[in-house]
Design an enzyme around this catalytic site. Structure first.
Site, PDB file in Angstrom:
ATOM      1  N   HIS A  47       0.826  -1.203   0.000  1.00  0.00           N
ATOM      2  CA  HIS A  47       0.000   0.000   0.000  1.00  0.00           C
ATOM      3  C   HIS A  47       0.862   1.256   0.000  1.00  0.00           C
ATOM      4  CE1 HIS A  47       0.492  -0.822   4.396  1.00  0.00           C
ATOM      5  NE2 HIS A  47       0.584   0.497   4.496  1.00  0.00           N
ATOM      6  N   HIS A  64       3.944   7.107   3.800  1.00  0.00           N
ATOM      7  CA  HIS A  64       4.884   5.989   3.640  1.00  0.00           C
ATOM      8  C   HIS A  64       4.437   5.056   2.525  1.00  0.00           C
ATOM      9  CE1 HIS A  64       2.017   4.177   6.646  1.00  0.00           C
ATOM     10  NE2 HIS A  64       2.221   3.070   5.975  1.00  0.00           N
ATOM     11  N   GLU A  81       7.659   1.025   5.075  1.00  0.00           N
ATOM     12  CA  GLU A  81       7.127  -0.021   5.931  1.00  0.00           C
ATOM     13  C   GLU A  81       7.385  -1.350   5.226  1.00  0.00           C
ATOM     14  OE1 GLU A  81       2.845   0.217   6.399  1.00  0.00           O
ATOM     15  OE2 GLU A  81       2.852  -1.182   8.090  1.00  0.00           O
TER      16      GLU A  81
HETATM   17 CO    CO Z   1       1.162   1.261   6.316  1.00  0.00          CO
END
Ligand code: CO
Length: 134
Positions: free
Chosen positions: A7, A79, A130
């Site tokens: 994502h 992020h 991440e």
């Molecule tokens: Co995230």
């Protein structure tokens, strides 16, 4: 080592407005808001054919994204999340590469119930990364 893009997370000052933009102007499939008190955020998930967008809004007074929104009042990309097969192997590799793993360096359970780690933006082209065990 990295696999799929899981994502992209975008911090937004107004969750309703952001949802309306993605649902209306962009014609995306948009979830209802989900409170994640453990992470200090309320999230709306936007499903795209090949990945997800997460619209993040602060929840509570100690939200980790509040400082980001203070610096970027109209919102912005917060992020990117890449999938890895083995989070511990990924962590050890990142440390060996000299990259900074945020927090205590131990994976935490992320928004999708899977172990995640965050890597310092200064080590990755100015972008918070991440890693999520797929
Ligand atoms: Co995230």
């Amino acid at each position: 080592m990295i696999g799929r893009l899981n994502h992209v997370a975008i911090a937004v000052p107004d969750l309703e407005q952001a949802a309306a933009t993605y649902r209306g102007a962009l014609g995306a499939k948009v979830s209802d808001p989900v409170d994640e008190p453990d992470h200090g955020v309320t999230v709306i998930f936007v499903e795209l054919p090949n990945t997800k967008i997460e619209l993040l809004h602060p929840l509570g007074d100690k939200s980790p994204i509040q400082a980001f929104l203070d610096k970027n009042p109209s919102g912005g990309m917060h992020h990117v999340c890449y999938e890895v097969d083995d989070i511990m192997a990924a962590r050890d590799r990142m440390k060996a590469e000299g990259a900074r793993v945020l927090g205590d360096g131990e994976p935490k359970i992320g928004a999708h119930g899977k172990p995640v780690l965050f890597l310092h933006p200064k080590d990755f082209c100015g972008t918070l990364v991440e890693l999520e065990q797929a």
